[in-house]
Design a protein around this motif. Structure first.
Motif, mmCIF file in Angstrom:
data_model
loop_
_atom_site.group_PDB
_atom_site.id
_atom_site.type_symbol
_atom_site.label_atom_id
_atom_site.label_comp_id
_atom_site.label_asym_id
_atom_site.label_seq_id
_atom_site.Cartn_x
_atom_site.Cartn_y
_atom_site.Cartn_z
ATOM 1 N N ILE A 1 0.421 -0.756 -0.371
ATOM 2 C CA ILE A 1 0.105 -0.260 -0.023
ATOM 3 C C ILE A 1 0.496 0.999 -0.145
ATOM 4 C CG2 ILE A 1 -2.162 -0.880 1.266
ATOM 5 C CD1 ILE A 1 -1.532 0.009 3.537
ATOM 6 N N CYS A 2 2.086 1.602 0.484
ATOM 7 C CA CYS A 2 3.373 2.463 0.374
ATOM 8 C C CYS A 2 2.963 3.329 -0.867
ATOM 9 C CB CYS A 2 4.072 1.649 0.297
ATOM 10 S SG CYS A 2 5.604 2.844 0.544
ATOM 11 N N LEU A 3 2.544 4.052 -0.867
ATOM 12 C CA LEU A 3 2.612 4.724 -2.723
ATOM 13 C C LEU A 3 3.817 5.756 -2.519
ATOM 14 C CD1 LEU A 3 -0.984 5.460 -3.402
ATOM 15 C CD2 LEU A 3 0.602 3.901 -4.217
ATOM 16 N N LEU A 4 5.093 5.494 -1.479
ATOM 17 C CA LEU A 4 6.113 6.486 -2.297
ATOM 18 C C LEU A 4 6.239 7.693 -2.420
ATOM 19 C CD1 LEU A 4 8.250 4.226 -4.617
ATOM 20 C CD2 LEU A 4 9.378 4.150 -2.156
ATOM 21 N N HIS A 5 5.471 8.575 -1.083
ATOM 22 C CA HIS A 5 5.153 9.388 -0.794
ATOM 23 C C HIS A 5 6.397 10.026 -0.223
ATOM 24 C CE1 HIS A 5 0.912 10.380 -1.186
ATOM 25 N NE2 HIS A 5 0.854 8.883 -1.159
ATOM 26 N N GLY A 6 7.332 9.708 0.380
ATOM 27 C CA GLY A 6 8.334 9.476 1.487
ATOM 28 C C GLY A 6 8.177 11.291 2.408
ATOM 29 N N GLN A 7 6.568 10.957 3.159
ATOM 30 C CA GLN A 7 6.641 11.457 3.848
ATOM 31 C C GLN A 7 7.206 11.731 5.114
ATOM 32 O OE1 GLN A 7 5.494 14.281 4.368
ATOM 33 N NE2 GLN A 7 4.500 15.139 2.718
ATOM 34 N N CYS A 8 7.570 10.198 5.709
ATOM 35 C CA CYS A 8 7.876 8.839 6.628
ATOM 36 C C CYS A 8 9.456 9.443 6.120
ATOM 37 C CB CYS A 8 8.389 7.665 6.282
ATOM 38 S SG CYS A 8 8.645 7.073 4.980
ATOM 39 N N VAL A 9 10.115 9.801 5.164
ATOM 40 C CA VAL A 9 11.789 10.050 5.193
ATOM 41 C C VAL A 9 11.761 11.497 5.776
ATOM 42 C CG1 VAL A 9 13.686 10.285 3.166
ATOM 43 C CG2 VAL A 9 12.156 8.890 3.274
ATOM 44 N N ASP B 1 13.828 3.000 -3.971
ATOM 45 C CA ASP B 1 13.452 2.406 -3.707
ATOM 46 C C ASP B 1 13.615 2.257 -1.488
ATOM 47 O OD1 ASP B 1 12.822 0.389 -5.224
ATOM 48 O OD2 ASP B 1 15.000 -0.389 -4.863
ATOM 49 N N LEU B 2 12.412 2.647 -0.621
ATOM 50 C CA LEU B 2 12.179 2.918 0.688
ATOM 51 C C LEU B 2 12.623 1.941 1.413
ATOM 52 C CD1 LEU B 2 11.136 5.237 2.676
ATOM 53 C CD2 LEU B 2 8.586 2.928 2.842
ATOM 54 N N HIS B 3 13.986 2.374 2.046
ATOM 55 C CA HIS B 3 13.993 1.205 3.222
ATOM 56 C C HIS B 3 13.944 2.092 5.156
ATOM 57 C CE1 HIS B 3 16.862 -0.338 0.184
ATOM 58 N NE2 HIS B 3 16.707 0.203 -0.116
ATOM 59 N N CYS C 1 2.168 9.237 7.093
ATOM 60 C CA CYS C 1 1.860 8.538 6.423
ATOM 61 C C CYS C 1 0.885 8.810 5.344
ATOM 62 C CB CYS C 1 2.216 6.911 6.645
ATOM 63 S SG CYS C 1 1.986 6.023 4.802
ATOM 64 N N PRO C 2 0.728 9.280 4.774
ATOM 65 C CA PRO C 2 -1.432 9.237 4.074
ATOM 66 C C PRO C 2 -1.837 8.409 3.434
ATOM 67 C CG PRO C 2 0.786 10.762 2.820
ATOM 68 C CD PRO C 2 1.535 9.936 3.222
ATOM 69 N N GLU C 3 -1.208 7.370 3.835
ATOM 70 C CA GLU C 3 -1.583 5.563 3.318
ATOM 71 C C GLU C 3 -1.726 5.098 4.525
ATOM 72 O OE1 GLU C 3 -2.271 5.649 -0.482
ATOM 73 O OE2 GLU C 3 -1.240 7.822 -0.666
ATOM 74 N N GLN C 4 -1.423 5.515 5.536
ATOM 75 C CA GLN C 4 -1.114 4.370 6.707
ATOM 76 C C GLN C 4 -0.571 3.289 6.264
ATOM 77 O OE1 GLN C 4 -5.123 5.016 9.793
ATOM 78 N NE2 GLN C 4 -6.043 4.730 7.562
ATOM 79 N N ALA C 5 1.009 3.041 5.816
ATOM 80 C CA ALA C 5 1.675 2.288 5.833
ATOM 81 C C ALA C 5 2.119 1.238 6.437
ATOM 82 C CB ALA C 5 2.594 2.155 4.467
ATOM 83 N N ILE C 6 2.446 2.265 7.143
ATOM 84 C CA ILE C 6 3.428 2.065 8.506
ATOM 85 C C ILE C 6 2.709 1.338 10.063
ATOM 86 C CG2 ILE C 6 6.075 3.327 10.168
ATOM 87 C CD1 ILE C 6 5.528 5.362 8.002
ATOM 88 N N ILE C 7 3.435 0.488 9.844
ATOM 89 C CA ILE C 7 3.481 -0.807 11.232
ATOM 90 C C ILE C 7 4.241 -0.642 12.097
ATOM 91 C CG2 ILE C 7 1.918 -2.674 11.799
ATOM 92 C CD1 ILE C 7 1.302 -3.214 8.757
HETATM 93 S S1 SF4 Z 1 5.177 4.420 3.713
HETATM 94 FE FE1 SF4 Z 1 3.813 6.206 4.302
HETATM 95 S S2 SF4 Z 1 4.992 7.745 4.380
HETATM 96 FE FE2 SF4 Z 1 6.556 6.477 3.581
HETATM 97 S S3 SF4 Z 1 7.196 6.325 1.355
HETATM 98 FE FE3 SF4 Z 1 5.501 4.662 2.075
HETATM 99 S S4 SF4 Z 1 3.814 6.066 1.958
HETATM 100 FE FE4 SF4 Z 1 5.102 7.773 2.085
#
Ligand code: SF4
Ligand code: FAD
Lengths: 61, 405
Positions: free
Chosen positions: A9-17, A31-33, A53-59
């Motif tokens: 479900i992560c769409l690589l918004h990069g808000q977490c970064v 790629d996200l690490h 995270c707008p996708e609520q992908a982080i657990i």
């Molecule tokens: S985890 Fe969430 S904030 Fe981080 S890159 Fe993926 S979608 Fe974006």
């Protein structure tokens, strides 16, 4: 605490970064690490990233 | 010892995040969260994007669609009294008055009531005119979006453009009517906006700019140039109005949202705070002009700030000065992500620093925005995250809070 990102479900918004650069990063391929096990001093940053995270992908768990 | 009674009005992203932050910092607080929608707090951005698509395509039922939108909450049932399906109608010295007549006694009130779509003040076609703000709107609109249907979108802001893109993907005939010269012009500036216009036209959208709607007749939309378009479905996406009516008489300045200081406290009403889309505040990263910002990132940022302030006041301390969040937003259209940081809308000049706008949608483009020679924002169009991150870092270095007297 354990950190996991659901890459389905992560769409690589990069808000977490932005919220927690010590925990989340992009490599040159885009790629996200992330750091999978964090210590107590990083929990607040991880929670901020999870909230951002707008996708609520982080657990966290 | 009983803690302060804090009532949060508006049970969406901003209201939920504020309630969570207050619970974490002030465990003894007596929290009430009020929402006029019957739904638990949910996420809106997918409503114009993937949820609309899967909903219209019949891939998901309502319960499944809603479960994907539901915001994960850190609140335990005992943490706050949550009242859904009942709106606030007024604010009194003792607390918040609800539509069912009850009064929620409050020491602090947080306004998180967001915005609603503006409607065209024209009669006609009521049965096929829609707006999109909430889940119920999406539920009403989605079944209409079937292949071959003629859709007229009035207003080419982000929501209008995303609906248009989603509808094209679903095989509808789409016409956009936009009074301004380009779609999303205010947010993106003329050069990027004109590239976005090209992208929409390339995907088969009939985009009529500089045109407004004069009248509705059954199944038809009349424009100011005498032309008419036929429509089976109409979406009004002409911007929004802040939900501040319930705050009349509170003393707050309500000319466009709720004017707050840099601690999110309402100017003119010292026990009132505002967060999210409804809050109008100055950001010292740019200047001292208070503005409302309708981006997803703002509820989270302002929620934390409001909670910090209340915690400081309750502890008899002065809230720490300085609040300068970096705004960001994204939009997805035709599989291309628009990702913005800072305040591109404030810029006078736009410089393409990577790629070429004529290649929009095909190759990554990065555009820098500047005012008086200083960077105010950066936008990536279909750009990979690592590339955007590099340019965001450049922007962050350029943006330092300005000292204002
Ligand atoms: S985890 Fe969430 S904030 Fe981080 S890159 Fe993926 S979608 Fe974006
Ligand atoms: C279709 C759509 C797509 C979007 N896409 C993006 C995107 O891609 N990127 C992005 O950055 N942002 C996007 N946004 C914007 C983002 O969703 C908002 O910024 C965010 O929802 C604001 O949250 P909020 O809690 O301040 O307000 P809202 O989410 O508007 O919540 C306010 C709540 O208060 C309730 N309310 C109103 N009046 C009362 C009352 N008197 N009493 C009780 N309750 C009341 C409302 O019913 C609502 O539930 C999109 C918005 C929409 C609608």
């Amino acid at each position: 605490m354990k950190v996991h990102v659901n890459m389905d479900i992560c769409l690589l918004h990069g808000q977490c970064v932005i919220a927690a650069p010590e925990i989340f990063s992009f490599d040159d391929n885009g790629d996200l690490h992330w750091v999978e096990v964090i210590d107590d001093s990083q929990v607040a940053d991880a929670e901020a990233a999870s909230d951002a995270c707008p996708e609520q992908a982080i657990i966290l768990g | 010892m009983a803690g302060p009674r804090i009532t949060v009005v508006g049970a969406s992203l901003a209201g939920l995040r504020t309630t969570e932050a207050l619970k974490a910092a002030l465990p003894q607080a007596q929290l009430t969260l009020i929402g006029d929608e019957p739904h638990a707090p949910y996420n809106r951005p997918p409503l114009s994007k993937e949820v609309m698509e899967s909903f219209a395509g019949g891939d998901t039922d309502e319960t499944e669609a809603f479960s994907k939108l539901l915001l994960r909450s850190k609140l335990m049932p005992e943490d706050a009294s949550i009242r859904l399906g009942v709106g606030a109608t007024g604010i009194e010295s003792a607390g918040v008055r609800l539509a069912d007549g009850s009064l929620i006694r409050s020491d602090w009130v947080i306004a998180a009531t967001g915005i609603r779509p503006r409607r065209l003040p024209l009669p006609g076609n009521e049965d096929i005119r829609h707006v999109l703000r909430g889940f119920d709107d999406a539920r009403a609109l989605a079944p209409m979006l079937q292949p071959g249907v003629r859709l007229a979108v009035i207003g080419a802001g982000f929501i209008g453009c995303e609906i248009a893109a989603t509808a094209r993907k679903l095989g509808l005939h789409v016409t956009i009517v936009e009074p301004g010269p380009q779609p999303m012009m205010r947010a993106l500036g003329p050069r990027v906006a004109s590239a976005m216009a090209t992208l929409h036209r390339r995907h088969g959208v009939t985009l009529l700019t500089g045109r407004s709607v004069e009248a509705f007749k059954p199944g038809r939309v009349f424009l100011d140039n005498g032309k008419e378009i036929e429509a089976d479905v109409i979406v009004e996406a002409l911007g929004s109005l802040p939900n501040t009516e319930w705050l009349a008489g509170s003393g707050a300045e309500l000319s466009d949202g709720v004017l707050v200081d840099d601690t999110m406290r309402a100017v003119g009403a010292s026990s009132l705070f505002a967060v999210g889309d409804i809050a109008r505040f100055a950001n010292p990263l740019f200047d001292d002009v208070p503005r409302r910002i309708e981006h997803w990132c703002i509820p989270g940022q302002t929620a934390k700030r409001a909670a910090q302030t209340i915690v400081a006041i309750e502890a008899g301390e002065t809230p720490e000065p300085g609040f300068a969040p970096l705004p960001s937003f994204w939009s997805d259209q035709y599989g291309m992500r628009v990702q913005a940081f800072g305040a591109p809308a404030l810029a006078e000049t736009q410089t393409v620093v990577e790629g070429d706008l004529s290649q929009i949608g095909e190759a990554p483009v990065i555009v820098e925005y500047a005012r008086d020679g200083a960077l105010t924002g950066v936008i990536g169009l279909g750009a990979p995250p690592a590339l955007i991150a590099k340019h965001r870092a450049r922007l962050m270095a350029a943006l330092t809070p300005k000292e204002t007297a």
